[in-house]
Design a protein around this motif. Structure first.
Motif, PDB file in Angstrom:
ATOM      1  N   ALA A  68     -80.451  28.775 -44.662  1.00 21.50           N
ATOM      2  CA  ALA A  68     -81.851  29.172 -44.845  1.00 21.50           C
ATOM      3  C   ALA A  68     -82.033  29.850 -46.189  1.00 21.50           C
ATOM      4  O   ALA A  68     -81.134  30.534 -46.695  1.00 21.50           O
ATOM      5  CB  ALA A  68     -82.300  30.107 -43.725  1.00 21.50           C
ATOM      6  N   ARG A 107     -85.581  21.276 -47.901  1.00 20.45           N
ATOM      7  CA  ARG A 107     -85.778  20.789 -46.529  1.00 20.45           C
ATOM      8  C   ARG A 107     -85.058  19.467 -46.300  1.00 20.45           C
ATOM      9  O   ARG A 107     -84.532  19.223 -45.214  1.00 20.45           O
ATOM     10  CB  ARG A 107     -87.276  20.677 -46.235  1.00 20.45           C
ATOM     11  N   LYS A 155     -83.639  25.640 -43.828  1.00 23.19           N
ATOM     12  CA  LYS A 155     -84.876  26.208 -43.305  1.00 23.19           C
ATOM     13  C   LYS A 155     -85.490  27.153 -44.331  1.00 23.19           C
ATOM     14  O   LYS A 155     -84.781  27.795 -45.116  1.00 23.19           O
ATOM     15  CB  LYS A 155     -84.602  26.935 -41.986  1.00 23.19           C
ATOM     16  N   GLY A 189     -87.632  30.429 -44.779  1.00 27.01           N
ATOM     17  CA  GLY A 189     -88.218  31.662 -44.275  1.00 27.01           C
ATOM     18  C   GLY A 189     -88.983  32.370 -45.378  1.00 27.01           C
ATOM     19  O   GLY A 189     -88.927  31.979 -46.550  1.00 27.01           O
ATOM     20  N   SER A 199     -96.214  25.885 -46.559  1.00 25.60           N
ATOM     21  CA  SER A 199     -96.177  26.476 -45.220  1.00 25.60           C
ATOM     22  C   SER A 199     -94.719  26.708 -44.825  1.00 25.60           C
ATOM     23  O   SER A 199     -94.041  25.778 -44.376  1.00 25.60           O
ATOM     24  CB  SER A 199     -96.850  25.550 -44.192  1.00 25.60           C
ATOM     25  N   PRO A 200     -94.211  27.920 -44.995  1.00 23.78           N
ATOM     26  CA  PRO A 200     -92.819  28.191 -44.625  1.00 23.78           C
ATOM     27  C   PRO A 200     -92.624  28.138 -43.119  1.00 23.78           C
ATOM     28  O   PRO A 200     -93.590  28.167 -42.344  1.00 23.78           O
ATOM     29  CB  PRO A 200     -92.578  29.591 -45.176  1.00 23.78           C
ATOM     30  N   ASP A 201     -91.377  28.070 -42.693  1.00 23.55           N
ATOM     31  CA  ASP A 201     -91.054  27.978 -41.270  1.00 23.55           C
ATOM     32  C   ASP A 201     -91.189  29.321 -40.559  1.00 23.55           C
ATOM     33  O   ASP A 201     -91.308  29.357 -39.330  1.00 23.55           O
ATOM     34  CB  ASP A 201     -89.625  27.453 -41.101  1.00 23.55           C
ATOM     35  N   ALA A 202     -91.127  30.411 -41.299  1.00 23.13           N
ATOM     36  CA  ALA A 202     -91.300  31.746 -40.723  1.00 23.13           C
ATOM     37  C   ALA A 202     -91.956  32.641 -41.761  1.00 23.13           C
ATOM     38  O   ALA A 202     -91.718  32.489 -42.962  1.00 23.13           O
ATOM     39  CB  ALA A 202     -89.949  32.334 -40.301  1.00 23.13           C
ATOM     40  N   ASN A 236     -86.337  37.074 -40.121  1.00 23.05           N
ATOM     41  CA  ASN A 236     -86.334  35.645 -40.437  1.00 23.05           C
ATOM     42  C   ASN A 236     -85.126  34.957 -39.824  1.00 23.05           C
ATOM     43  O   ASN A 236     -85.235  33.849 -39.295  1.00 23.05           O
ATOM     44  CB  ASN A 236     -86.328  35.438 -41.953  1.00 23.05           C
ATOM     45  N   GLU A 252     -85.926  34.475 -36.168  1.00 24.12           N
ATOM     46  CA  GLU A 252     -86.962  33.488 -35.875  1.00 24.12           C
ATOM     47  C   GLU A 252     -86.534  32.062 -36.240  1.00 24.12           C
ATOM     48  O   GLU A 252     -86.964  31.096 -35.601  1.00 24.12           O
ATOM     49  CB  GLU A 252     -88.252  33.866 -36.606  1.00 24.12           C
ATOM     50  N   LEU A 253     -85.679  31.938 -37.241  1.00 22.60           N
ATOM     51  CA  LEU A 253     -85.229  30.619 -37.663  1.00 22.60           C
ATOM     52  C   LEU A 253     -83.997  30.141 -36.902  1.00 22.60           C
ATOM     53  O   LEU A 253     -83.597  28.986 -37.028  1.00 22.60           O
ATOM     54  CB  LEU A 253     -84.929  30.627 -39.167  1.00 22.60           C
TER      55      LEU A 253
END
Length: 272
Positions: A9, A118, A123, A125, A148-151, A172, A175-176
């Protein structure tokens, strides 16, 4: 890509890192908030010094800078109090919310870099010195422009606090669903953001020219001579390296080569 031997990440700051080249949205609003709340002048350069902290802490730290504190005491006959900080913060928040969407343009190369990461299975964050009510305005504005990030973790989301502590970066990780903190990379344009990543046990990458330390607009950056950029790069790099950055590059567009190098070091068994 083998998750055990590669970056899982990347945790990105927002202003000056992915959007808002030069980190102008918060800087200019701090100056305006001091002026509106107390008819007190601070310079853009002074407003940049605590950048990366949560905004209440930023105001308090700004007021405690020796030259600012001296002027405040001469004007008001006392040091700045927490009540003064509260007043300035209350002035700051609506001003910031009204303006932040205007500074949501991606830094050149940011969207391409994130798309590449990606594709590598990494990921994305993010965390910010902005509180949640500001992020709730900035996120959809940035999404309309492709980011738009993943977290997303805001400075007031966690009871433990914000930078330079590790908590937003580590949230992060949670959440990831990241397996190893030392397979994360924290990317930031400010010293507190670098400290955040180090305190979380991550690799850290400082950005010298797109953010707060250089303080250039995109137009200034694009038209600047190589000599001027070199001067700005040297000053910013010194601050970011002093903060402990493992790497310093100009902008997020330069991040892919850094990730490749970190992957090589992870394969060798190295840790941050």
């Amino acid at each position: 890509m083998d998750v055990k031997k590669s970056v899982e990440a990347v945790i990105l700051d927002w202003a000056g890192t992915v959007v808002d080249f030069g980190s102008w949205a918060p800087t200019s609003i701090f100056v305006e908030a001091f002026k509106q709340a107390y008819d007190f002048d601070v310079s853009l350069a002074e407003a940049r010094v605590p950048m990366g902290l949560g905004k209440w802490d930023h105001i308090k730290t700004l007021g405690a800078l020796p030259e600012v504190s001296k002027r405040w005491q001469c004007r008001f006959g006392r040091s700045m109090s927490d009540a003064d900080v509260d007043d300035i913060y209350r002035t700051f928040m609506p001003l910031q919310k009204a303006k932040v969407a205007e500074f949501s343009d991606p830094v050149p190369g940011a969207l391409e870099t994130i798309a590449l990461l990606r594709r590598e299975g990494i990921k994305i964050g993010s965390c910010s010195g902005y509180p949640r009510e500001v992020m709730d305005i900035l996120m959809p504005a940035a999404a309309e422009k492709g980011y738009s990030p993943d977290a997303v973790i805001a400075s007031d989301d966690l009871q433990a606090g914000a930078r330079p502590g590790p908590w937003m970066a580590l949230q992060n990780v949670i959440e990831l669903g990241i397996h190893a903190v030392n397979h994360c990379v924290k990317v930031d344009d400010s010293a507190p953001g670098i400290s955040e990543g180090l305190n979380a046990g991550m690799w850290t990458v400082g950005l010298a020219l797109s953010g707060n330390e250089a303080g250039m607009t995109l137009e200034e950056y694009l038209s600047a001579s190589s000599g001027y950029k070199a001067e700005k790069r040297a000053l910013a790099t010194d601050k970011l390296v002093t903060a402990g950055a493992h790497y310093v590059v100009d902008t997020i567009a330069d991040l892919p080569d850094v990730i490749s190098d970190i992957n090589t070091r992870l394969i060798r068994g190295e840790k941050p």
